[in-house]
Design a protein around this motif. Sequence first.
Motif, mmCIF file in Angstrom:
data_model
loop_
_atom_site.group_PDB
_atom_site.id
_atom_site.type_symbol
_atom_site.label_atom_id
_atom_site.label_comp_id
_atom_site.label_asym_id
_atom_site.label_seq_id
_atom_site.Cartn_x
_atom_site.Cartn_y
_atom_site.Cartn_z
ATOM 1 N N HIS A 174 -0.676 2.851 18.198
ATOM 2 C CA HIS A 174 -1.240 3.343 17.026
ATOM 3 C C HIS A 174 -2.483 2.537 16.242
ATOM 4 N N SER A 175 -3.121 2.059 17.202
ATOM 5 C CA SER A 175 -3.958 0.727 16.444
ATOM 6 C C SER A 175 -5.156 1.464 15.605
ATOM 7 N N ARG A 176 -5.528 2.583 15.885
ATOM 8 C CA ARG A 176 -6.649 3.148 15.155
ATOM 9 C C ARG A 176 -6.089 3.534 13.540
ATOM 10 N N LEU A 177 -4.682 4.213 13.472
ATOM 11 C CA LEU A 177 -3.935 4.262 12.335
ATOM 12 C C LEU A 177 -3.718 3.290 11.504
ATOM 13 N N LEU A 178 -3.253 1.983 12.255
ATOM 14 C CA LEU A 178 -2.836 0.751 11.507
ATOM 15 C C LEU A 178 -4.014 0.022 10.910
ATOM 16 N N SER A 179 -5.218 0.247 11.446
ATOM 17 C CA SER A 179 -6.485 -0.484 11.142
ATOM 18 C C SER A 179 -7.022 0.186 10.216
ATOM 19 N N HIS A 180 -7.154 1.653 10.482
ATOM 20 C CA HIS A 180 -8.013 2.306 9.404
ATOM 21 C C HIS A 180 -7.520 2.912 8.246
ATOM 22 N N VAL A 181 -6.034 2.912 8.297
ATOM 23 C CA VAL A 181 -5.286 3.507 7.211
ATOM 24 C C VAL A 181 -4.486 2.862 6.623
ATOM 25 N N VAL A 182 -3.752 2.120 7.484
ATOM 26 C CA VAL A 182 -2.569 1.123 6.828
ATOM 27 C C VAL A 182 -3.399 -0.335 5.979
ATOM 28 N N ASN A 183 -4.379 -0.644 6.715
ATOM 29 C CA ASN A 183 -4.809 -1.807 6.291
ATOM 30 C C ASN A 183 -5.727 -1.649 4.899
ATOM 31 N N PRO A 184 -6.511 -0.384 4.787
ATOM 32 C CA PRO A 184 -7.106 -0.234 3.221
ATOM 33 C C PRO A 184 -5.756 0.052 2.397
ATOM 34 N N LEU A 185 -4.695 0.464 2.740
ATOM 35 C CA LEU A 185 -3.691 0.618 1.880
ATOM 36 C C LEU A 185 -3.056 -0.769 1.493
ATOM 37 N N PHE A 186 -3.048 -1.776 2.391
ATOM 38 C CA PHE A 186 -2.657 -3.073 2.251
ATOM 39 C C PHE A 186 -3.519 -3.742 1.288
ATOM 40 N N LEU A 187 -4.854 -3.754 1.502
ATOM 41 C CA LEU A 187 -5.873 -4.234 0.471
ATOM 42 C C LEU A 187 -5.731 -3.760 -0.777
ATOM 43 N N ARG A 188 -5.543 -2.409 -0.906
ATOM 44 C CA ARG A 188 -5.391 -1.725 -2.286
ATOM 45 C C ARG A 188 -4.281 -2.175 -2.906
ATOM 46 N N PHE A 189 -2.940 -2.062 -2.520
ATOM 47 C CA PHE A 189 -1.789 -2.276 -3.200
ATOM 48 C C PHE A 189 -1.052 -3.621 -2.676
ATOM 49 N N ALA A 190 -1.206 -4.323 -1.775
ATOM 50 C CA ALA A 190 -0.183 -5.388 -1.276
ATOM 51 C C ALA A 190 -0.956 -6.726 -1.560
ATOM 52 N N THR A 191 -2.178 -6.726 -2.328
ATOM 53 C CA THR A 191 -2.587 -8.133 -2.252
ATOM 54 C C THR A 191 -2.834 -8.672 -3.627
ATOM 55 N N LYS A 192 -1.969 -8.030 -4.738
ATOM 56 C CA LYS A 192 -2.100 -8.410 -6.091
ATOM 57 C C LYS A 192 -1.233 -9.552 -6.077
ATOM 58 N N THR A 193 -1.877 -10.500 -7.313
ATOM 59 C CA THR A 193 -1.129 -11.812 -7.396
ATOM 60 C C THR A 193 0.005 -11.728 -8.627
ATOM 61 N N LYS A 194 0.033 -10.555 -9.076
ATOM 62 C CA LYS A 194 1.003 -10.517 -10.475
ATOM 63 C C LYS A 194 2.400 -10.714 -10.100
ATOM 64 N N HIS A 195 2.589 -10.654 -8.559
ATOM 65 C CA HIS A 195 3.989 -10.691 -8.334
ATOM 66 C C HIS A 195 4.323 -12.035 -7.982
ATOM 67 N N PHE A 196 3.394 -12.824 -7.638
ATOM 68 C CA PHE A 196 3.753 -14.408 -7.435
ATOM 69 C C PHE A 196 4.251 -15.087 -8.715
ATOM 70 N N TYR A 197 5.144 -15.988 -8.475
ATOM 71 C CA TYR A 197 5.811 -16.784 -9.646
ATOM 72 C C TYR A 197 6.613 -18.083 -9.058
#
Length: 260
Positions: free
Chosen positions: A165-188
């Motif tokens: 499922h390489s296309r799904l992972l790179s073209h769908v999952v990755n944009p979701l990762f960039l949008r929701f999983a790169t926020k620094t507010k959860h670091f402490y």
Amino acid sequence: MIFYFSGSGNSYAAAKKIADATNDTLVNIADAVYHKKFAYTLQEGEKLGFVFPVYAWATPKIVEQFIQSLELYHEQQTYIYAVCTCGQSIGETMSQLDTLLQSKGYKLCSGFSVVMPDNYAVLFKAPSLQQQQRILSQADTVIGWVIRSILLERRNFYRITKGKHSRLLSHVVNPLFLRFATKTKHFYATKNCIGCGLCEKVCNAHCIEMHGNTPSWKYPKCHMCMACLQHCPTSAIQYGKKTIKKGRYLHPIYQKHKEG
């Protein structure tokens, strides 16, 4: 010349081994972006490599940013290769990188993926020392093959693991990762923090500032390279509750490099 990006040292170690074998210069992409150093001249016959980890089945944004700004003075037939380190597979990373390079007028000649210990503590536990040694031993064997291919300048030669499922992972999952999983507010930092400032020093995004003896993240998002979390000598840095008791991992070569 080898441009590399690394958080916990896997890609640095791969780049260092290749540079030692090819007698090439290492350039840290994070430092280059921070200092806005994008112009480079290659010597006659010099090879060009890009070595970096795969983040959520795609090229890290900082690597894309660097290539988009890159001003490269080189021979038309320069041998250009890429090495992606990953936990299991790289999805469509290599084809995306090739497209990006072509938009700049560069031609990717070969590409390789190398499985190494996963450092993404948000989802994965750090492998045991025995597991690390096994994975790194296998990686060294693969890097040896990579080096031989580079020295032979093998063109149109790709040894990569895309995964299912390489296309799904790179073209769908990755944009979701960039949008929701790169926020620094959860670091402490927990009470185990000793205020050493190492996290600030190793942060590839220059996102961490020490206030008193406590780190704070000044930007809303970062690269999620996990350098701060993995380097912390007391495992004080956490990402919400997801990294508690997950263990920590640094490539042994990178650890010696940083300590030096």
